[in-house]
Design a protein around this motif. Structure first.
Motif, mmCIF file in Angstrom:
data_model
loop_
_atom_site.group_PDB
_atom_site.id
_atom_site.type_symbol
_atom_site.label_atom_id
_atom_site.label_comp_id
_atom_site.label_asym_id
_atom_site.label_seq_id
_atom_site.Cartn_x
_atom_site.Cartn_y
_atom_site.Cartn_z
ATOM 1 N N ASN A 1 0.752 -1.414 -0.194
ATOM 2 C CA ASN A 1 0.049 0.091 -0.027
ATOM 3 C C ASN A 1 0.717 1.411 -0.062
ATOM 4 O O ASN A 1 0.199 2.376 -0.485
ATOM 5 C CB ASN A 1 -0.809 -0.063 1.308
ATOM 6 N N VAL A 2 1.880 1.219 0.515
ATOM 7 C CA VAL A 2 2.928 2.470 0.595
ATOM 8 C C VAL A 2 4.235 2.169 -0.020
ATOM 9 O O VAL A 2 5.119 1.342 0.372
ATOM 10 C CB VAL A 2 3.168 2.579 1.922
ATOM 11 N N ARG B 1 4.388 -8.208 -3.909
ATOM 12 C CA ARG B 1 3.234 -8.877 -4.574
ATOM 13 C C ARG B 1 3.507 -10.218 -4.839
ATOM 14 O O ARG B 1 2.503 -11.130 -5.360
ATOM 15 C CB ARG B 1 2.729 -8.266 -5.940
ATOM 16 N N LEU B 2 4.669 -10.782 -4.597
ATOM 17 C CA LEU B 2 4.872 -12.165 -4.837
ATOM 18 C C LEU B 2 5.104 -13.154 -3.683
ATOM 19 O O LEU B 2 4.978 -12.520 -2.659
ATOM 20 C CB LEU B 2 6.460 -12.340 -5.472
ATOM 21 N N LYS B 3 4.592 -14.232 -3.940
ATOM 22 C CA LYS B 3 4.799 -15.518 -2.673
ATOM 23 C C LYS B 3 6.265 -15.634 -2.296
ATOM 24 O O LYS B 3 7.396 -15.317 -3.190
ATOM 25 C CB LYS B 3 4.163 -16.547 -3.033
ATOM 26 N N ARG B 4 6.448 -16.305 -1.174
ATOM 27 C CA ARG B 4 7.824 -16.577 -1.025
ATOM 28 C C ARG B 4 8.442 -17.411 -1.926
ATOM 29 O O ARG B 4 7.961 -18.299 -2.490
ATOM 30 C CB ARG B 4 7.819 -17.153 0.491
ATOM 31 N N LEU C 1 5.001 -7.216 -17.365
ATOM 32 C CA LEU C 1 4.044 -6.221 -18.230
ATOM 33 C C LEU C 1 3.680 -4.962 -17.174
ATOM 34 O O LEU C 1 3.559 -3.775 -17.733
ATOM 35 C CB LEU C 1 2.871 -7.027 -18.794
ATOM 36 N N ILE C 2 3.635 -5.334 -16.018
ATOM 37 C CA ILE C 2 3.141 -4.221 -15.227
ATOM 38 C C ILE C 2 4.343 -3.189 -14.904
ATOM 39 O O ILE C 2 4.125 -2.015 -15.022
ATOM 40 C CB ILE C 2 2.850 -4.847 -13.890
ATOM 41 N N ALA C 3 5.488 -3.833 -15.009
ATOM 42 C CA ALA C 3 6.786 -2.901 -14.904
ATOM 43 C C ALA C 3 6.834 -1.894 -16.426
ATOM 44 O O ALA C 3 7.005 -0.781 -16.220
ATOM 45 C CB ALA C 3 8.065 -3.575 -14.952
ATOM 46 N N TYR C 4 6.559 -2.671 -17.431
ATOM 47 C CA TYR C 4 6.598 -1.733 -18.729
ATOM 48 C C TYR C 4 5.488 -0.816 -18.776
ATOM 49 O O TYR C 4 5.694 0.240 -19.080
ATOM 50 C CB TYR C 4 6.449 -2.871 -19.921
ATOM 51 N N LYS C 5 4.314 -1.034 -18.125
ATOM 52 C CA LYS C 5 3.343 -0.280 -18.029
ATOM 53 C C LYS C 5 3.677 0.972 -17.088
ATOM 54 O O LYS C 5 3.320 2.192 -17.422
ATOM 55 C CB LYS C 5 1.847 -0.692 -17.475
ATOM 56 N N ALA D 1 5.126 -0.173 -9.917
ATOM 57 C CA ALA D 1 4.929 -1.412 -10.076
ATOM 58 C C ALA D 1 4.615 -2.048 -8.858
ATOM 59 O O ALA D 1 4.061 -3.355 -8.878
ATOM 60 C CB ALA D 1 6.411 -2.036 -10.502
ATOM 61 N N GLN D 2 4.785 -1.668 -7.710
ATOM 62 C CA GLN D 2 3.959 -2.055 -6.446
ATOM 63 C C GLN D 2 2.549 -1.987 -6.434
ATOM 64 O O GLN D 2 1.928 -2.728 -5.738
ATOM 65 C CB GLN D 2 4.491 -1.337 -5.095
ATOM 66 N N SER D 3 1.936 -1.401 -7.142
ATOM 67 C CA SER D 3 0.809 -0.764 -7.299
ATOM 68 C C SER D 3 0.314 -0.270 -5.823
ATOM 69 O O SER D 3 -0.890 -0.726 -5.104
ATOM 70 C CB SER D 3 -0.290 -2.075 -7.691
ATOM 71 N N PRO D 4 1.061 0.626 -5.339
ATOM 72 C CA PRO D 4 0.511 1.143 -4.120
ATOM 73 C C PRO D 4 -0.518 2.180 -4.238
ATOM 74 O O PRO D 4 -0.892 2.742 -5.269
ATOM 75 C CB PRO D 4 1.870 1.961 -3.730
ATOM 76 N N LYS D 5 -1.014 2.843 -3.018
ATOM 77 C CA LYS D 5 -2.134 3.974 -2.920
ATOM 78 C C LYS D 5 -1.266 5.229 -2.554
ATOM 79 O O LYS D 5 -2.087 6.385 -2.653
ATOM 80 C CB LYS D 5 -2.990 3.353 -2.197
#
Length: 207
Positions: A77-78, A104-107, A117-121, A154-158
């Motif tokens: 979120n941050v 956002r990734l699992k262990r 793709l999110i990084a490119y966006k 890329a973290q998709s934070p707020k």
């Protein structure tokens, strides 16, 4: 979403650096902390990010005490944008940006196609997609700062916490970064930033 510091006391063990902090910011807002170097701005950010424990007071995220939120959930979120730096290895720009996906990734999970793709966006959003094939250590200081902002996106934070985002940049790149901060706010992100320049503080709050 809102982050608030209530009666915050920040420092190292029992050494108080900055006292009685009451500040908050939410999505779509820009809050600038103006002050010269050495007054405790970075110490406060370290406390917000959990690198230093608060000596007193509390930090809340949507009225939930930060101590009751996992590090991973807080990071989702941050986002954090440090002053531009050079990593010890010559990572590509997409590899640097995709590092923002860690929360956002699992262990033990590795970034996949979706993450890239999110990084490119994120690079596209900041109008620096031309850096896709570049090496991070070989681009300019202003470009590195934009890539670090993309990594945080890329973290998709707020919310974003930005430590002197225009430090050591020439005037043109300062304006570029500050304009980007205003753009991110209009996209709905909340921004807490530090600066020692009154002109920069005015720039980000005046339409």
């Amino acid at each position: 979403m809102e982050l608030n510091i209530k009666n915050g006391v920040c420092g190292y063990k029992k050494t108080v650096i900055i006292d009685n902090i009451n500040i908050g910011f939410g999505q779509g807002e820009i809050v600038g902390i103006l002050g010269p170097n050495g007054v405790g701005k970075t110490t406060m950010f370290k406390s917000i990010l959990g690198l230093l424990p608060l000596i007193g007071g509390e930090i809340t995220l949507d009225n939930v005490n930060k101590n009751d939120i996992s590090v991973k959930e807080f990071s989702r979120n941050v986002g954090y944008v440090p002053q531009s730096n050079n990593p010890p290895f010559p990572f590509t720009v997409p590899d640097v940006v995709v590092m923002g996906r860690v929360s956002r990734l699992k262990r033990f999970e590795r970034p996949g196609i979706k993450d890239y793709l999110i990084a490119y966006k994120a690079l596209d959003t900041l109008s620096v997609s031309y850096l896709r094939n570049k090496i991070f250590t070989e681009i300019s200081g202003g470009e590195r700062q934009m890539v670090l902002i993309a990594r945080a996106l890329a973290q998709s934070p707020k919310l974003l916490v930005m430590d002197e985002p225009t430090a050591n940049l020439d005037l043109g790149n300062q304006i570029r970064v500050l304009s980007t901060i205003k753009k991110l706010s209009k996209m709905g992100l909340g921004v807490l930033m530090t600066t020692h320049s009154p002109d920069h503080a005015f720039f980000v709050v005046i339409e």
